[in-house]
Write a protein that holds these residues in place. Sequence first.
Motif, PDB file in Angstrom:
ATOM      1  N   CYS A   1       3.565   8.079  -4.251  1.00  0.00           N
ATOM      2  CA  CYS A   1       2.402   8.468  -5.054  1.00  0.00           C
ATOM      3  C   CYS A   1       2.902   9.215  -6.285  1.00  0.00           C
ATOM      4  O   CYS A   1       3.470  10.306  -6.166  1.00  0.00           O
ATOM      5  CB  CYS A   1       1.488   9.352  -4.217  1.00  0.00           C
ATOM      6  N   GLY A   2       2.745   8.628  -7.451  1.00  0.00           N
ATOM      7  CA  GLY A   2       3.287   9.204  -8.679  1.00  0.00           C
ATOM      8  C   GLY A   2       2.598  10.500  -9.083  1.00  0.00           C
ATOM      9  O   GLY A   2       3.258  11.503  -9.399  1.00  0.00           O
ATOM     10  N   ASN A   3       1.264  10.497  -9.070  1.00  0.00           N
ATOM     11  CA  ASN A   3       0.556  11.734  -9.415  1.00  0.00           C
ATOM     12  C   ASN A   3       0.797  12.802  -8.362  1.00  0.00           C
ATOM     13  O   ASN A   3       0.898  13.989  -8.684  1.00  0.00           O
ATOM     14  CB  ASN A   3      -0.942  11.470  -9.580  1.00  0.00           C
TER      15      ASN A   3
ATOM     16  N   ASN B   1      -2.687  -1.898  -3.982  1.00  0.00           N
ATOM     17  CA  ASN B   1      -3.544  -1.170  -4.904  1.00  0.00           C
ATOM     18  C   ASN B   1      -3.892  -2.141  -6.028  1.00  0.00           C
ATOM     19  O   ASN B   1      -3.108  -3.052  -6.334  1.00  0.00           O
ATOM     20  CB  ASN B   1      -2.800   0.051  -5.449  1.00  0.00           C
TER      21      ASN B   1
ATOM     22  N   ASN C   1      -6.536  12.907  -9.848  1.00  0.00           N
ATOM     23  CA  ASN C   1      -6.024  12.410  -8.568  1.00  0.00           C
ATOM     24  C   ASN C   1      -5.709  13.688  -7.792  1.00  0.00           C
ATOM     25  O   ASN C   1      -4.814  14.446  -8.183  1.00  0.00           O
ATOM     26  CB  ASN C   1      -4.749  11.607  -8.837  1.00  0.00           C
TER      27      ASN C   1
ATOM     28  N   GLY D   1      -0.741   7.135 -10.480  1.00  0.00           N
ATOM     29  CA  GLY D   1       0.497   7.200 -11.251  1.00  0.00           C
ATOM     30  C   GLY D   1       1.381   5.972 -11.110  1.00  0.00           C
ATOM     31  O   GLY D   1       1.879   5.428 -12.111  1.00  0.00           O
ATOM     32  N   THR D   2       1.594   5.532  -9.863  1.00  0.00           N
ATOM     33  CA  THR D   2       2.379   4.307  -9.675  1.00  0.00           C
ATOM     34  C   THR D   2       1.615   3.121 -10.268  1.00  0.00           C
ATOM     35  O   THR D   2       2.222   2.156 -10.739  1.00  0.00           O
ATOM     36  CB  THR D   2       2.688   4.064  -8.181  1.00  0.00           C
TER      37      THR D   2
ATOM     38  N   GLU E   1      -7.706   2.203  -5.008  1.00  0.00           N
ATOM     39  CA  GLU E   1      -6.531   2.636  -4.246  1.00  0.00           C
ATOM     40  C   GLU E   1      -6.625   2.322  -2.761  1.00  0.00           C
ATOM     41  O   GLU E   1      -7.558   2.756  -2.074  1.00  0.00           O
ATOM     42  CB  GLU E   1      -6.325   4.148  -4.410  1.00  0.00           C
ATOM     43  N   ARG E   2      -5.622   1.616  -2.298  1.00  0.00           N
ATOM     44  CA  ARG E   2      -5.428   1.391  -0.875  1.00  0.00           C
ATOM     45  C   ARG E   2      -5.246   2.747  -0.192  1.00  0.00           C
ATOM     46  O   ARG E   2      -4.602   3.643  -0.746  1.00  0.00           O
ATOM     47  CB  ARG E   2      -4.154   0.545  -0.725  1.00  0.00           C
TER      48      ARG E   2
ATOM     49  N   ASN F   1      -2.121   9.152   2.564  1.00  0.00           N
ATOM     50  CA  ASN F   1      -3.384   8.770   1.934  1.00  0.00           C
ATOM     51  C   ASN F   1      -4.536   9.525   2.588  1.00  0.00           C
ATOM     52  O   ASN F   1      -4.386  10.075   3.686  1.00  0.00           O
ATOM     53  CB  ASN F   1      -3.606   7.260   2.102  1.00  0.00           C
TER      54      ASN F   1
HETATM   55  N1  API Z   1      -2.337   7.623  -6.243  1.00  0.00           N
HETATM   56  C1  API Z   1      -0.981   7.253  -6.054  1.00  0.00           C
HETATM   57  C2  API Z   1      -0.681   5.966  -5.422  1.00  0.00           C
HETATM   58  C3  API Z   1      -0.881   6.004  -3.985  1.00  0.00           C
HETATM   59  C4  API Z   1      -0.532   4.705  -3.356  1.00  0.00           C
HETATM   60  C5  API Z   1      -1.256   4.528  -2.100  1.00  0.00           C
HETATM   61  N2  API Z   1      -2.686   4.408  -2.265  1.00  0.00           N
HETATM   62  C6  API Z   1      -0.688   3.376  -1.308  1.00  0.00           C
HETATM   63  O1  API Z   1      -0.235   2.392  -1.866  1.00  0.00           O
HETATM   64  O2  API Z   1      -0.670   3.485  -0.082  1.00  0.00           O
HETATM   65  C7  API Z   1      -0.205   7.433  -7.336  1.00  0.00           C
HETATM   66  O3  API Z   1      -0.563   8.276  -8.153  1.00  0.00           O
HETATM   67  O4  API Z   1       0.791   6.761  -7.546  1.00  0.00           O
END
Ligand code: API
Length: 255
Positions: free
Chosen positions: A71-73, A168, A11, A197-198, A186-187, A62
Amino acid sequence: MKFYKYQGTGNDFVVVDDRANSFPISQEYIAHLCHRRFGIGADGLMLLQNAEGYDFRMIYFNSDGTEGSMCGNGGRCLVRFAHDLGIIGEQTTFIAVDGEHEAKVSADKISLKMIDVSEIDQQADYDFMNTGSPHYVTYTDDLEHYDVYGSGKAIRYGEPFGSKGGTNVNFVEVKGENALAVRTYERGVEDETYACGTGVTACALSANLRLGFDNYVDIKVMGGQLRIEFEKTENGYQNIYLIGPAVRVFEGEIA
Ligand SMILES: N[C@H](CCC[C@H](N)C(=O)O)C(=O)O
């Protein structure tokens, strides 16, 4: 302007030290920087800013330039960045869009505390919850050949989620005791990413509900391996940690 590129299990993020608050925020500009043909290329862009009472503030966008939810990662990568800059030691507390986060730094991993989760909408064929970002979790027996892009997009734009800002979408295959494989649409990227990550956080909690996986879940994602640790209490899930690598890939100058 100087930028850095970090990735956590594939990511990937453009990262800018914006403690001077001078980054020119605009949706078009950020989408351009994240574009994989016309720009640097990334799933998202993050700014590290100063924040009173915290080590730093995380601002996450994004790749389409919209300001994302958590965004967890990205959080894990920004902690690595703060450590690389010498802003933090082995421990940190920072502020992000979904509130305060603690994290621990080691040589090869970042462990990021996620928000508590108390509400899970459990349906017959999916679970939906907010782990900092909204996540839909559903199960399949053949993840390798699954149409993550087609199904993910249909769920993300379809009802009941489409009109409420979207979601997502995570597809899960059970690999064994406390072990899952996950692929995520991913949105905001509007495509499958190598890790979310989330998203894997939501999958681990769903696996606790549905399969009784306790305390931790090891999760294989397209870009590597992540671990979620959590405690189940009568008020829901607490002390949730997202654990995995976060690596600086290169640095450069934005033309
Ligand atoms: N890649 C991210 C999540 C992004 C969330 C994003 N796509 C949204 O909900 O707007 C993660 O590692 O958590």
